[in-house]
Design an enzyme around this catalytic site. Sequence first.
Site, short mmCIF file in Angstrom:
data_model
loop_
_atom_site.label_atom_id
_atom_site.label_comp_id
_atom_site.label_asym_id
_atom_site.label_seq_id
_atom_site.Cartn_x
_atom_site.Cartn_y
_atom_site.Cartn_z
N ASP A 1 17.69 81.07 86.72
CA ASP A 1 16.11 80.90 86.91
C ASP A 1 14.84 81.33 86.33
O ASP A 1 13.85 81.22 86.22
CB ASP A 1 15.79 80.25 88.04
CG ASP A 1 15.44 81.53 89.02
OD1 ASP A 1 16.09 82.40 88.59
OD2 ASP A 1 15.50 80.94 90.25
N GLU B 1 19.95 82.67 95.74
CA GLU B 1 19.76 83.62 96.44
C GLU B 1 19.42 83.81 98.27
O GLU B 1 18.91 83.22 98.61
CB GLU B 1 17.76 83.88 95.90
CG GLU B 1 18.10 83.98 94.29
CD GLU B 1 16.34 84.21 94.10
OE1 GLU B 1 15.58 84.72 94.45
OE2 GLU B 1 16.31 84.08 92.98
N GLU C 1 20.46 93.63 93.49
CA GLU C 1 19.06 93.46 92.49
C GLU C 1 17.93 94.55 92.67
O GLU C 1 17.78 94.20 94.26
CB GLU C 1 18.03 91.69 92.09
CG GLU C 1 17.53 92.32 91.19
CD GLU C 1 16.29 90.98 90.51
OE1 GLU C 1 17.16 90.37 91.16
OE2 GLU C 1 15.30 91.69 90.19
O1 KIV Z 1 17.54 84.29 87.30
C1 KIV Z 1 18.30 85.56 86.91
O2 KIV Z 1 18.29 85.49 85.46
C2 KIV Z 1 18.95 86.19 87.78
C3 KIV Z 1 19.61 87.84 87.14
C4 KIV Z 1 18.02 88.78 86.95
C5 KIV Z 1 20.59 88.58 88.20
O3 KIV Z 1 18.81 86.10 89.22
#
Ligand code: KIV
Length: 298
Positions: free
Chosen positions: A58, A129, A196
């Site tokens: 996202d 998440e 992250e």
């Molecule tokens: O949205 C994204 O690209 C992510 C990555 C940074 C893990 O969640």
Amino acid sequence: MSEQHGGAPAPAPTKKVTVPDLIAMKRDGKRITMMTAYDAAFARLVERAGIDSILVGDSLGMVVLGYPTTVPVTMDDMVRHAAAVSRGASRPLLIGDMPFGSYQAGPADALRNAARFLKEAGMDAVKVEGGAEVVETVRALSANGIAVMAHVGLTPQRVAQLGGFKVQAKTAGAARQLIDDSLALEDAGAFAIVLESVPAAVGALATERLSIPTIGIGAGVDCDGQVLVLHDVLGLYGDFKPKFAKRFAEIGSAVVEALREYDHEVRDGSFPTDEQSFTMKENELLSLQRSLAQRKAG
Ligand code: KIV
């Protein structure tokens, strides 16, 4: 590019990468590569590079759609871009990122939206998440046959609550919580977990304790794999570069250079040349000129 003995480039791998393949890679101590992509053209290039998995993140909202955070991204945005990615690449494991608001209301909502990624966009798996608060959602997705990757540490959908894009799990207590949450997500059926922006030592300790692969982004070299945002890697997201990202190329500057040249050649008349122009048969041209002349006279 890797080379075979004769100097010819090694062919890109062709076998589809699956969820069990990623788990086996952790078991066999092989590092996993993952990259984001948001359209067919770049997905094709990521696949050609031999990367194991594509995350349709996202982060789309920030690097492609121009929002300041990932929060405004909708399920429709994600499905449209994920479908484009699956038209461009089929060999890597394809993972669709559940956007803010698509799973927080509970497992029923999450199941409905995750199914869209599989049915409408050709994704193999989804990502959510969060820690303890999404364990039941991960359990429901997994129990219903949807492969799910978890994501802890800096979770950008909570950027307002976190007070910005900041490093997480810096205290013993917060790091312990992150590791306990990760174990609970593994127990609920997550097949992998993104870590992250956490200290490298926390990345290493979590990786040691989990049997599912950890995919780091700013979580140190001891994670089982790494993921980065394509636009950070290629220098396509302005001048900003997060500390954890590395620019492997400066495509942005190359694009500006090429477009300046185009602008210049159009203005001075050196583009297009005969090489980029089409011709018509002499007799057809004469006939056209005659007909236009007659029209003018008449
Ligand atoms: O949205 C994204 O690209 C992510 C990555 C940074 C893990 O969640």
